[in-house]
Motif scaffolding. Sequence first.
Motif, PDB file in Angstrom:
ATOM      1  N   UNK A  98      11.115   4.761   8.248  1.00 27.19           N
ATOM      2  CA  UNK A  98      10.986   5.628   7.086  1.00 27.19           C
ATOM      3  C   UNK A  98       9.534   5.586   6.630  1.00 27.19           C
ATOM      4  N   UNK A  99       8.949   6.753   6.418  1.00 34.01           N
ATOM      5  CA  UNK A  99       7.545   6.835   6.028  1.00 34.01           C
ATOM      6  C   UNK A  99       7.265   5.928   4.832  1.00 34.01           C
ATOM      7  N   UNK A 100       6.276   5.068   4.953  1.00 37.41           N
ATOM      8  CA  UNK A 100       5.893   4.158   3.879  1.00 37.41           C
ATOM      9  C   UNK A 100       5.102   4.936   2.824  1.00 37.41           C
ATOM     10  N   UNK A 101       5.504   4.799   1.553  1.00 38.51           N
ATOM     11  CA  UNK A 101       4.860   5.525   0.460  1.00 38.51           C
ATOM     12  C   UNK A 101       3.954   4.558  -0.302  1.00 38.51           C
ATOM     13  N   UNK A 102       2.682   4.480   0.058  1.00 45.65           N
ATOM     14  CA  UNK A 102       1.796   3.491  -0.582  1.00 45.65           C
ATOM     15  C   UNK A 102       1.601   3.798  -2.062  1.00 45.65           C
ATOM     16  N   UNK A 103       1.701   2.762  -2.874  1.00 47.96           N
ATOM     17  CA  UNK A 103       1.502   2.931  -4.306  1.00 47.96           C
ATOM     18  C   UNK A 103       2.744   3.357  -5.063  1.00 47.96           C
ATOM     19  N   UNK A 104       3.851   3.563  -4.380  1.00 43.00           N
ATOM     20  CA  UNK A 104       5.088   3.926  -5.072  1.00 43.00           C
ATOM     21  C   UNK A 104       5.639   2.706  -5.796  1.00 43.00           C
ATOM     22  N   UNK A 105       6.495   2.957  -6.791  1.00 42.98           N
ATOM     23  CA  UNK A 105       7.129   1.842  -7.492  1.00 42.98           C
ATOM     24  C   UNK A 105       8.573   2.190  -7.793  1.00 42.98           C
ATOM     25  N   UNK A 106       9.365   1.157  -8.000  1.00 41.28           N
ATOM     26  CA  UNK A 106      10.784   1.341  -8.232  1.00 41.28           C
ATOM     27  C   UNK A 106      11.066   2.068  -9.538  1.00 41.28           C
ATOM     28  N   UNK A 107      12.053   2.941  -9.502  1.00 39.61           N
ATOM     29  CA  UNK A 107      12.425   3.730 -10.663  1.00 39.61           C
ATOM     30  C   UNK A 107      13.070   2.860 -11.734  1.00 39.61           C
ATOM     31  N   UNK A 111      11.689   3.944 -18.315  1.00 39.05           N
ATOM     32  CA  UNK A 111      10.257   4.212 -18.235  1.00 39.05           C
ATOM     33  C   UNK A 111       9.938   5.566 -17.618  1.00 39.05           C
ATOM     34  N   UNK A 112      10.973   6.336 -17.301  1.00 43.98           N
ATOM     35  CA  UNK A 112      10.734   7.594 -16.589  1.00 43.98           C
ATOM     36  C   UNK A 112      11.812   8.586 -16.983  1.00 43.98           C
ATOM     37  N   UNK A 113      11.419   9.761 -17.449  1.00 40.85           N
ATOM     38  CA  UNK A 113      12.362  10.800 -17.844  1.00 40.85           C
ATOM     39  C   UNK A 113      12.754  11.658 -16.632  1.00 40.85           C
ATOM     40  N   UNK A 114      14.018  11.990 -16.541  1.00 35.60           N
ATOM     41  CA  UNK A 114      14.522  12.857 -15.478  1.00 35.60           C
ATOM     42  C   UNK A 114      15.282  14.002 -16.123  1.00 35.60           C
ATOM     43  N   UNK A 145       3.593   9.558  -6.908  1.00 38.00           N
ATOM     44  CA  UNK A 145       2.850  10.716  -7.395  1.00 38.00           C
ATOM     45  C   UNK A 145       3.644  11.482  -8.463  1.00 38.00           C
ATOM     46  N   UNK A 146       4.357  10.732  -9.296  1.00 38.93           N
ATOM     47  CA  UNK A 146       5.080  11.339 -10.405  1.00 38.93           C
ATOM     48  C   UNK A 146       6.414  11.952 -10.050  1.00 38.93           C
ATOM     49  N   UNK A 147       6.840  11.881  -8.784  1.00 36.11           N
ATOM     50  CA  UNK A 147       8.095  12.482  -8.339  1.00 36.11           C
ATOM     51  C   UNK A 147       9.091  11.412  -7.916  1.00 36.11           C
ATOM     52  N   UNK A 148      10.371  11.751  -8.021  1.00 35.58           N
ATOM     53  CA  UNK A 148      11.442  10.863  -7.564  1.00 35.58           C
ATOM     54  C   UNK A 148      11.676  11.035  -6.070  1.00 35.58           C
ATOM     55  N   UNK A 149      11.782   9.915  -5.374  1.00 33.74           N
ATOM     56  CA  UNK A 149      12.075   9.921  -3.940  1.00 33.74           C
ATOM     57  C   UNK A 149      13.307   9.072  -3.673  1.00 33.74           C
TER      58      UNK A 149
END
Length: 293
Positions: A98-107, A111-114, A145-149
């Motif tokens: 699975x493509x590694x997403x550097x700098x991503x963090x757990x949801x 702390x994050x509005x959806x 980058x501000x998006x949910x994955x």
Amino acid sequence: MLQEVVATRYVTPLREGGSLPGIVEADDLGTYVMKFTGAGQGRKTLVAEIICGELGRRLGLRVPELVTIELDPVIGLAEPDEEVQELLRASGGLNLGMDYLPGSFGFDPLAYEVGAAEAGRIVWFDALINNVDRSWRNPNLLVWHGDLWLIDHGATMIWHHNWPGAQASAAKPYNASDHVLAPFGPDIAAAAAELAPLVTEELLTEVAADVPDVWLADEPGFASADEVRRAYIAPLLARAATVHERITLDAPTATRPSQAPGWLTDRLPPRRKQAAGDDRAAAVARTGEEGGR
């Protein structure tokens, strides 16, 4: 079919996952999170990752790119951990990346509005694939980058562990009360209207074709890999049409304090900030009570 790459360097294990995935570099110069055929969960976990991950992508959800990775266990000879060495030796051949997403963090839901629309699409999708592993206990969502994955779909389609009951499983309800996005008022009806018509036999056939034959070979009760693929398609196709009618959203079973740092929760909207503060106060109180015992 998925792109096939060759692992050129084993970088490090990821100890957060029970299957001990690892970060590897490949001959396409990409960096991937590799999941191994030799892990205790077995190859069905990897089949689920492909079918559900690629289905989610085709429905417009964000899923990191998946590839198959050819592994020569010799690349991990320098790894000092004996458990990792054993896993690599047991996983020679084709594995999943699975493509590694550097700098991503757990949801973190505090702390994050959806939005209700996005929450609805994800909850509906998880109901379709019967994902039991996107709860507040283990969100399996990344923010990049501000998006949910969406990641980690190995604990889905539990019917493939009991094929005789697979078709009956299509009619089972989905309790989303503990889903990590339940607090955001997911618009299930809108998601069903948008996504259910897209889940066709043609789409599911295309997705199932991405699974390597070697991971479907010798499945008890099936004469060929294509026969196994058809067994995956039937429950999903039947479930897509009406699963939204059987999704329940009640109160979650328990609460826990946010894991978000103070510098982040200080920037939250008032509603989220209050919730985070209440949870932190409860956590401190519990700590004090335990310390006084």
